[in-house]
Scaffold this motif. Structure first.
Motif, PDB file in Angstrom:
ATOM      1  N   UNK A  81       5.673   7.916  -3.253  1.00 49.58           N
ATOM      2  CA  UNK A  81       5.879   6.466  -3.336  1.00 49.58           C
ATOM      3  C   UNK A  81       5.645   5.928  -4.739  1.00 49.58           C
ATOM      4  N   UNK A  82       6.200   4.784  -4.987  1.00 51.38           N
ATOM      5  CA  UNK A  82       5.877   4.016  -6.180  1.00 51.38           C
ATOM      6  C   UNK A  82       4.754   3.037  -5.849  1.00 51.38           C
ATOM      7  N   UNK A  83       4.105   2.552  -6.897  1.00 48.61           N
ATOM      8  CA  UNK A  83       3.218   1.398  -6.723  1.00 48.61           C
ATOM      9  C   UNK A  83       4.094   0.199  -6.345  1.00 48.61           C
ATOM     10  N   UNK A 137       0.850  -1.192   0.000  1.00 47.45           N
ATOM     11  CA  UNK A 137       0.000   0.000   0.000  1.00 47.45           C
ATOM     12  C   UNK A 137       0.888   1.245   0.000  1.00 47.45           C
ATOM     13  N   UNK A 138       0.849   2.059  -1.067  1.00 50.13           N
ATOM     14  CA  UNK A 138       1.705   3.251  -1.122  1.00 50.13           C
ATOM     15  C   UNK A 138       1.445   4.246   0.005  1.00 50.13           C
ATOM     16  N   UNK A 139       0.226   4.288   0.510  1.00 51.38           N
ATOM     17  CA  UNK A 139      -0.075   5.213   1.607  1.00 51.38           C
ATOM     18  C   UNK A 139       0.670   4.818   2.874  1.00 51.38           C
ATOM     19  N   UNK A 181      -1.176   7.372  -5.837  1.00 50.67           N
ATOM     20  CA  UNK A 181      -0.419   6.206  -6.306  1.00 50.67           C
ATOM     21  C   UNK A 181      -1.218   4.925  -6.118  1.00 50.67           C
ATOM     22  N   UNK A 182      -1.877   4.784  -4.987  1.00 52.30           N
ATOM     23  CA  UNK A 182      -2.692   3.576  -4.746  1.00 52.30           C
ATOM     24  C   UNK A 182      -3.823   3.475  -5.760  1.00 52.30           C
TER      25      UNK A 182
END
Length: 358
Positions: A156-158, A122-124, A281-282
């Motif tokens: 963030x990345x996936x 999870x990017x979060x 991102x998510x």
């Protein structure tokens, strides 16, 4: 004798004085250069274009009376993906957006999420945990300061996965295969017997098409936007984890010359961009998964048992990497790695296997 109606004049006088106090002595037209070797098809560039730049411009004009113009340089028009840190340091760019993964030596400490695969997808969660470690470890933002710049935003990345010319279901399937990687993540596959090959974003399609590599470690939206499934029709969902290793930075000299009120706006908007980045991102990842499934791309999901077996192969490597950088550069890599594991666990994440750092 002429009489003045103070009830009418005083409010008007106060309005004029307020305007005089709040307006800049001289309205400036500020021009800054922002760029990256990556194209707007990458989500962190799109986020910069669609959120950071217009919001800074809007607030500067509304709140300060100044105007700020961003000269945008994307897609390698002024720098390559591996040159952004240096371009910002030298003032070729005032603001730069880049993957820290391309600076495996200069920003070794900041690559710590890359050295802990199989973390949260999870990017979060990834960005919140990473920011917590940055806030608690002054050495992390200090690494950027060594190169004349200030970290503004982390994105963030996936989750990292594999796009492959052939279907793969377990770690042993990569043995003997040439796998494209971005430096710090090469050991994710080399420990399983693969032959990592350094491949940058613009070269992924051709490298897969020509057979220079058999598969590529990358995240799904890039696989899709670069049309990698045309030459490598298999999406292998390994869930290596979402890594927060993208940064927006600003040249310190240029930043310090800006009016204080403009500096404050830039810092505020950068913080908001980071807060939005995890969600954006998510949602991008979820949308892209649905899209490729609807198009019939072959999706292979590595089982939890095989994922744990793969993670087991990588438990010792992080300690070796940490000791290497600690010996060479006196960097607190072990401390930072441990802090990240703790931060993700505080977010509720459970690692399939924890790295053996002691």
């Amino acid at each position: 004798m002429m009489k003045f109606r103070t009830g009418v004049l005083l409010p008007g006088l106060m309005a004029l004085l307020t305007a005089a106090w709040t307006a800049p002595a001289v309205a400036e037209k500020i021009t800054v250069k922002i760029g990256s070797g990556h194209s707007p098809s990458w989500h962190f560039i799109a986020l910069t274009q669609n959120q950071f730049i217009p919001e800074v411009k809007k607030r500067v004009k509304e709140k300060t009376g100044h105007e700020i113009e961003f000269i945008e340089n994307w897609s390698g028009s002024s720098v390559k993906t591996t040159e952004v840190l240096e371009a910002v340091e030298q003032g070729v760019l005032d603001f730069g957006v880049f993957c820290i993964c391309h600076e495996a030596q200069k920003l070794a400490l900041n690559n710590f999420p890359m050295y802990l695969p199989f973390g949260p997808s999870n990017p979060e969660v990834s960005v919140r945990a990473t920011r917590k470690v940055y806030d608690e470890t002054p050495e992390l933002p200090r690494q950027f300061e060594k190169y004349g710049q200030r970290l503004l935003t982390l994105v963030p990345f996936e989750p990292y996965n594999l796009v492959s010319r052939s279907a793969m279901q377990k770690a042993s399937d990569v043995k003997g295969k040439k796998v494209g990687a971005a430096g710090p993540n090469a050991f994710w596959v080399s420990e399983a017997g693969a032959l990592p090959v350094s491949v940058a974003g613009p070269d992924m399609y051709t490298s897969l098409q020509t057979g220079l590599i058999d598969s590529m470690i990358i995240f799904l939206s890039v696989m899709d936007s670069l049309k990698l499934f045309d030459v490598a029709p298999n999406f292998v969902d390994v869930a290596f984890g979402s890594m927060t290793v993208t940064s927006l930075t600003v040249n310190n000299r240029r930043f310090n010359r800006l009016p204080k009120e403009v500096q404050s706006i830039i810092l505020d908007v950068a913080k908001e961009m980071e807060a939005q980045g995890g969600k954006v991102t998510r949602e991008l990842g979820e949308k892209t998964v649905a899209a490729i499934k609807s198009r019939g791309v072959n999706v292979v999901t590595v089982s939890e048992a095989e994922r744990k077996a793969w993670a087991d192969m990588l438990t010792v490597a992080p300690k070796d990497i940490a000791k290497k950088f600690e010996a060479e550069n006196k960097l607190p890599m072990t401390q930072v790695m441990k802090a990240y594991i703790q931060a993700t666990e505080a977010e509720g994440y459970r690692w399939p296997v924890k790295a053996k750092l002691d």
